[in-house]
Write a protein that holds these residues in place. Structure first.
Motif, PDB file in Angstrom:
ATOM      1  N   SER A 195      30.856  32.685  91.479  1.00 50.51           N
ATOM      2  CA  SER A 195      32.142  32.660  92.184  1.00 50.51           C
ATOM      3  C   SER A 195      33.004  31.520  91.650  1.00 50.51           C
ATOM      4  O   SER A 195      32.500  30.465  91.244  1.00 50.51           O
ATOM      5  N   PRO A 196      34.329  31.692  91.714  1.00 45.07           N
ATOM      6  CA  PRO A 196      35.216  30.621  91.259  1.00 45.07           C
ATOM      7  C   PRO A 196      35.192  29.434  92.221  1.00 45.07           C
ATOM      8  O   PRO A 196      34.901  29.581  93.404  1.00 45.07           O
ATOM      9  N   LYS A 197      35.458  28.251  91.750  1.00 43.71           N
ATOM     10  CA  LYS A 197      35.618  27.042  92.555  1.00 43.71           C
ATOM     11  C   LYS A 197      36.892  26.352  92.108  1.00 43.71           C
ATOM     12  O   LYS A 197      36.957  25.925  90.955  1.00 43.71           O
ATOM     13  N   PRO A 198      37.878  26.259  93.006  1.00 45.50           N
ATOM     14  CA  PRO A 198      37.916  26.794  94.372  1.00 45.50           C
ATOM     15  C   PRO A 198      38.215  28.288  94.373  1.00 45.50           C
ATOM     16  O   PRO A 198      38.814  28.808  93.449  1.00 45.50           O
ATOM     17  N   LYS A 199      37.822  28.915  95.500  1.00 50.82           N
ATOM     18  CA  LYS A 199      38.077  30.339  95.615  1.00 50.82           C
ATOM     19  C   LYS A 199      39.535  30.627  95.952  1.00 50.82           C
ATOM     20  O   LYS A 199      40.061  31.693  95.621  1.00 50.82           O
ATOM     21  N   ASN A 200      40.184  29.650  96.696  1.00 52.39           N
ATOM     22  CA  ASN A 200      41.604  29.773  97.087  1.00 52.39           C
ATOM     23  C   ASN A 200      41.846  30.938  98.032  1.00 52.39           C
ATOM     24  O   ASN A 200      42.967  31.461  98.112  1.00 52.39           O
ATOM     25  N   GLY A 201      40.793  31.392  98.686  1.00 51.07           N
ATOM     26  CA  GLY A 201      40.966  32.461  99.652  1.00 51.07           C
ATOM     27  C   GLY A 201      39.677  33.236  99.783  1.00 51.07           C
ATOM     28  O   GLY A 201      38.610  32.809  99.337  1.00 51.07           O
ATOM     29  N   ILE A 202      39.767  34.361 100.424  1.00 52.97           N
ATOM     30  CA  ILE A 202      38.604  35.223 100.571  1.00 52.97           C
ATOM     31  C   ILE A 202      38.584  36.176  99.380  1.00 52.97           C
ATOM     32  O   ILE A 202      39.543  36.945  99.168  1.00 52.97           O
ATOM     33  N   ILE A 203      37.502  36.118  98.600  1.00 51.16           N
ATOM     34  CA  ILE A 203      37.387  36.987  97.415  1.00 51.16           C
ATOM     35  C   ILE A 203      37.111  38.404  97.906  1.00 51.16           C
ATOM     36  O   ILE A 203      36.085  38.673  98.541  1.00 51.16           O
ATOM     37  N   ILE A 204      38.036  39.272  97.624  1.00 54.82           N
ATOM     38  CA  ILE A 204      37.867  40.651  98.078  1.00 54.82           C
ATOM     39  C   ILE A 204      37.432  41.578  96.931  1.00 54.82           C
ATOM     40  O   ILE A 204      36.977  42.698  97.176  1.00 54.82           O
ATOM     41  N   ALA A 205      37.538  41.126  95.718  1.00 49.67           N
ATOM     42  CA  ALA A 205      37.115  41.960  94.579  1.00 49.67           C
ATOM     43  C   ALA A 205      37.067  41.103  93.323  1.00 49.67           C
ATOM     44  O   ALA A 205      37.713  40.051  93.241  1.00 49.67           O
ATOM     45  N   TYR A 206      36.247  41.577  92.410  1.00 47.95           N
ATOM     46  CA  TYR A 206      36.246  41.034  91.060  1.00 47.95           C
ATOM     47  C   TYR A 206      36.663  42.149  90.100  1.00 47.95           C
ATOM     48  O   TYR A 206      36.316  43.318  90.300  1.00 47.95           O
ATOM     49  N   THR A 207      37.393  41.771  89.089  1.00 45.62           N
ATOM     50  CA  THR A 207      37.766  42.729  88.051  1.00 45.62           C
ATOM     51  C   THR A 207      37.197  42.235  86.728  1.00 45.62           C
ATOM     52  O   THR A 207      37.427  41.084  86.347  1.00 45.62           O
ATOM     53  N   ILE A 208      36.424  43.109  86.075  1.00 49.82           N
ATOM     54  CA  ILE A 208      35.778  42.754  84.812  1.00 49.82           C
ATOM     55  C   ILE A 208      36.484  43.526  83.699  1.00 49.82           C
ATOM     56  O   ILE A 208      36.636  44.748  83.757  1.00 49.82           O
ATOM     57  N   TYR A 209      36.902  42.802  82.691  1.00 53.76           N
ATOM     58  CA  TYR A 209      37.607  43.391  81.553  1.00 53.76           C
ATOM     59  C   TYR A 209      36.746  43.238  80.297  1.00 53.76           C
ATOM     60  O   TYR A 209      36.188  42.172  80.035  1.00 53.76           O
ATOM     61  N   CYS A 210      36.655  44.303  79.544  1.00 53.69           N
ATOM     62  CA  CYS A 210      36.045  44.249  78.210  1.00 53.69           C
ATOM     63  C   CYS A 210      36.985  44.958  77.249  1.00 53.69           C
ATOM     64  O   CYS A 210      37.087  46.194  77.247  1.00 53.69           O
ATOM     65  N   ASN A 211      37.696  44.164  76.467  1.00 57.95           N
ATOM     66  CA  ASN A 211      38.649  44.690  75.495  1.00 57.95           C
ATOM     67  C   ASN A 211      37.993  44.743  74.126  1.00 57.95           C
ATOM     68  O   ASN A 211      37.233  43.837  73.763  1.00 57.95           O
ATOM     69  N   THR A 212      38.279  45.783  73.357  1.00 54.70           N
ATOM     70  CA  THR A 212      37.787  45.811  71.968  1.00 54.70           C
ATOM     71  C   THR A 212      38.392  44.622  71.233  1.00 54.70           C
ATOM     72  O   THR A 212      39.591  44.383  71.264  1.00 54.70           O
ATOM     73  N   SER A 213      37.493  43.918  70.540  1.00 50.23           N
ATOM     74  CA  SER A 213      37.894  42.660  69.924  1.00 50.23           C
ATOM     75  C   SER A 213      38.700  42.900  68.659  1.00 50.23           C
ATOM     76  O   SER A 213      38.482  43.863  67.922  1.00 50.23           O
ATOM     77  N   ALA A 214      39.631  42.003  68.432  1.00 52.67           N
ATOM     78  CA  ALA A 214      40.438  42.113  67.205  1.00 52.67           C
ATOM     79  C   ALA A 214      39.611  41.790  65.974  1.00 52.67           C
ATOM     80  O   ALA A 214      39.949  42.196  64.857  1.00 52.67           O
ATOM     81  N   SER A 215      38.507  41.088  66.132  1.00 49.08           N
ATOM     82  CA  SER A 215      37.683  40.670  64.983  1.00 49.08           C
ATOM     83  C   SER A 215      36.464  41.573  64.886  1.00 49.08           C
ATOM     84  O   SER A 215      35.340  41.161  65.131  1.00 49.08           O
ATOM     85  N   GLN A 216      36.689  42.837  64.555  1.00 53.49           N
ATOM     86  CA  GLN A 216      35.584  43.783  64.396  1.00 53.49           C
ATOM     87  C   GLN A 216      35.018  43.688  62.992  1.00 53.49           C
ATOM     88  O   GLN A 216      35.754  43.613  62.010  1.00 53.49           O
ATOM     89  N   ALA A 217      33.691  43.710  62.883  1.00 55.02           N
ATOM     90  CA  ALA A 217      33.080  43.814  61.556  1.00 55.02           C
ATOM     91  C   ALA A 217      33.414  45.162  60.936  1.00 55.02           C
ATOM     92  O   ALA A 217      33.575  45.301  59.733  1.00 55.02           O
ATOM     93  N   TYR A 218      33.542  46.159  61.792  1.00 56.05           N
ATOM     94  CA  TYR A 218      33.901  47.505  61.353  1.00 56.05           C
ATOM     95  C   TYR A 218      35.140  47.934  62.129  1.00 56.05           C
ATOM     96  O   TYR A 218      35.033  48.562  63.184  1.00 56.05           O
TER      97      TYR A 218
END
Length: 604
Positions: A127-150
């Motif tokens: 969890s983040p510190k400080p939370k700055n409120g009640i955490i109601i959700a987390y969002t996870i991002y996975c972007n294709t990286s610009a530095s691809q070997a292929y």
């Protein structure tokens, strides 16, 4: 005390002047300390230090804290008044919480691939510190990286793949969809309060696991000029590769749709060629393929995980080659035709191309029962057929009777003449013989009624000689035609054993007679061509008796007699003298006439 709408770092405080003031109020001091009873104690950072604000003008009865406060933090606030003497008694404590804000970034982010699941990533965080409120959700991002070997691993635009979780207490997640194998992803997490999405965590770059590759692209299969057992294949790397390509496997299976199904030998088994170096994008099949055979070829790529999806099938036929040998050759004689042979055969398997012609060879065999049957050099007799669908032929010219021939067939494609079939040795039928040779006719000393005849076997014999027939006809050109008695009839002598090459006529001939003699040979087919005629005369013999003898007296000549006669027939030679005998007869009318012994009187 009250919060300031939309301002999570501020509190608004108001109060009334103290009663009694006890002097001139020159300032108010407002204190807001972080409360010991926090719903989220981790929200308190560092020691519990008060945050104070001094108001110079003692007439001010309200203030807004615009700095030094944390969002969604409970504060114990109170106010003191100040005179010139000092700070007065504090007001009662008012406990108030600041408004929620977007969270700070989640902590200790970890991203790892999932064994055996190349399309998944496992993500965990704190969890983040400080939370700055009640955490109601987390969002996870996975972007294709610009530095691809292929870089070709990225398909389409670079779009992030996000997953939101309603329950803010969840601190781990596995991406089960939306990711590509062996792709580098930049992953981060944000926390969400009711205010909105907070600061992203630091980016963690991770690659998904390898998977089997997708199918290779742009597969091309072509024949190799002059190499009918080879195919050349080329391709491009698969997109996506889904890992490090360590090998390519090229398959060429015999196609089920063959123009010549008999071209396929044995079961339909693929011929494969592996290329260890995954950077190789072309290969030549140098073994294992048949000429003029249709192959279904495809390519697969291999990573350490295994073999990938096959490419599209490319159907190609190998080049033509010279054919294999024709099959089931049969060569037989033709009844009543000693100069002919009939040949038939089956198409070669494999054909190795389109058969455009067959060539049939019949060579005189080295193993002749009668080597003299071969005339001139040993030259093959060949017959070509343009139409490659013809599977039989009859040799009508160029062959000799009763001759052993070594016959074979070859097939022809556009490439050339193929392998000869096994040799079939066959003898042509017997025919009547040719004429005997070196005929010699001579008379027999002391035997005027005989002639001796000799000869050599005919070449060619045209079969097995079972007999010779010797003819001696009285010649029409007699020196003494009166020697011929009766019609001009031949005198013949047959020799049953065909190995006899001489004979003596001991009967049937006349002395000193001119004969035209010749010899014929006989096979089972019949009598052959006569030899050249040899004209010879039998020896002289003593003549036969003179004819028409007449004896008469001579008028006025009592001591003379006149004798006349005709030449003998047959003369049996050249008459060189006549002898006339006149003997005194024993039966005299006047016996006293006989004086002395009975002596003949001869007149030559």
């Amino acid at each position: 005390m009250s919060t300031v709408s939309g301002l999570p770092n501020q509190l608004s405080a108001s109060w009334s002047s103290p009663i009694p003031k006890n002097g001139i109020i020159i300032a108010y001091t407002i204190y807001c300390n972080t409360s010991a009873s926090q719903a989220y104690p981790e929200q308190v950072i560092g020691p519990n230090v008060p945050t104070a604000r001094s108001v110079v003008n003692g007439a001010t009865l309200a203030i807004t804290f615009s700095t030094e406060l944390n969002p969604y933090t409970q504060y114990d606030c109170y106010v003191t008044a100040n005179t010139s003497v000092g700070e007065g008694t504090q007001s009662p404590i008012i406990t108030t919480k600041t408004s929620e804000s977007v969270p700070s970034s989640p902590l200790t982010l970890s991203v790892s691939n999932v064994s055996g699941s190349p399309n998944q990533l496992s993500v965990s965080w704190s969890s983040p510190k400080p939370k700055n409120g009640i955490i109601i959700a987390y969002t996870i991002y996975c972007n294709t990286s610009a530095s691809q070997a292929y870089p070709e691993q990225i398909i389409g635009p670079k779009v992030p793949t996000a997953r939101s979780f309603v329950n803010g207490t969840t601190l781990a997640v596995t991406f089960r969809t939306g990711l590509n194998p062996y792709t580098r992803y930049d992953c981060y997490v944000t926390a969400n309060t009711s205010v909105g999405e907070g600061t992203p965590s630091p980016v963690i770059t991770t690659r998904t696991s390898q998977s089997v590759p997708s199918s290779p692209l742009a597969v091309s299969v072509s024949t190799i000029s002059g190499s009918p057992n080879q195919l050349s294949a080329s391709w491009s790397s698969p997109i996506p590769k889904n890992g490090i390509i360590i090998a390519y496997t090229i398959y060429c299976n015999t196609s089920a749709s063959q123009a010549y199904p008999e071209q396929v030998i044995g079961p339909n088994v693929p011929t494969a060629r592996s290329v260890v170096n995954g950077t190789t994008l072309a290969v030549t099949f140098s073994t294992g393929l048949n000429a003029y055979t249709q192959y279904d070829c495809y390519v697969t790529a291999n990573t350490s995980v295994g073999e990938g999806t096959p490419s599209s099938i490319i159907t190609t036929r190998t080049s033509e080659s010279v054919p294999s040998s024709p099959l089931a050759l049969s060569v037989s004689t033709v009844s009543g035709s000693p100069n002919q042979l009939s040949a038939s055969w089956s198409s070669p398997i494999p054909r190795n191309g389109i058969i455009i012609a067959y060539t049939i060879y019949c060579n005189t065999s080295a193993s002749q029962a009668y080597p003299e049957q071969i005339i001139g050099p040993k030259v093959p007799t060949a017959r070509s057929f343009v139409n490659g669908t013809t599977l039989a032929v009859t040799f009508r010219t160029g062959l000799s009777p009763y001759t052993r021939f070594d016959c074979y067939v070859t097939a022809n494609t556009s490439v050339g003449e193929g392998i000869p079939s096994p040799v079939m040795t066959t003898r042509t039928s017997e025919s009547v013989p040719s004429s005997p040779l070196a005929v010699s006719v001579s008379n027999v000393s002391g035997s005027p009624n005989r002639l001796s005849v000799s000869w050599s076997s005919p070449i060619p014999k045209n079969g097995i000689i079972i007999a010779y027939t010797i003819y001696c006809n009285t010649s029409a050109s007699q020196a003494y035609p009166e020697l011929v008695i009766g019609p001009n009839v031949p005198t013949a002598k047959s020799v049953v054993n065909g190995t006899t090459l001489a004979v003596t006529f001991s009967t049937g001939l006349n002395a000193y007679t001119q004969y035209d003699c010749y010899v014929t040979a006989n096979t089972s087919v019949g009598e052959g061509t006569p030899s050249p005629v040899i004209t010879t005369s039998t020896s002289q013999s003593v003549p036969s008796s003179p004819l028409a003898v007449s004896v008469s007296t001579i008028s006025g000549s009592p001591n003379q007699l006149s004798v006349s006669w005709s030449s003998p027939i047959p003369k049996n030679g050249i008459i060189i003298a006549y002898t006339i005998y006149c003997n005194t007869s024993a039966s005299q009318a006047y016996p006293e006439q006989v004086i002395g012994p009975n002596m003949p009187t001869a007149d030559l």
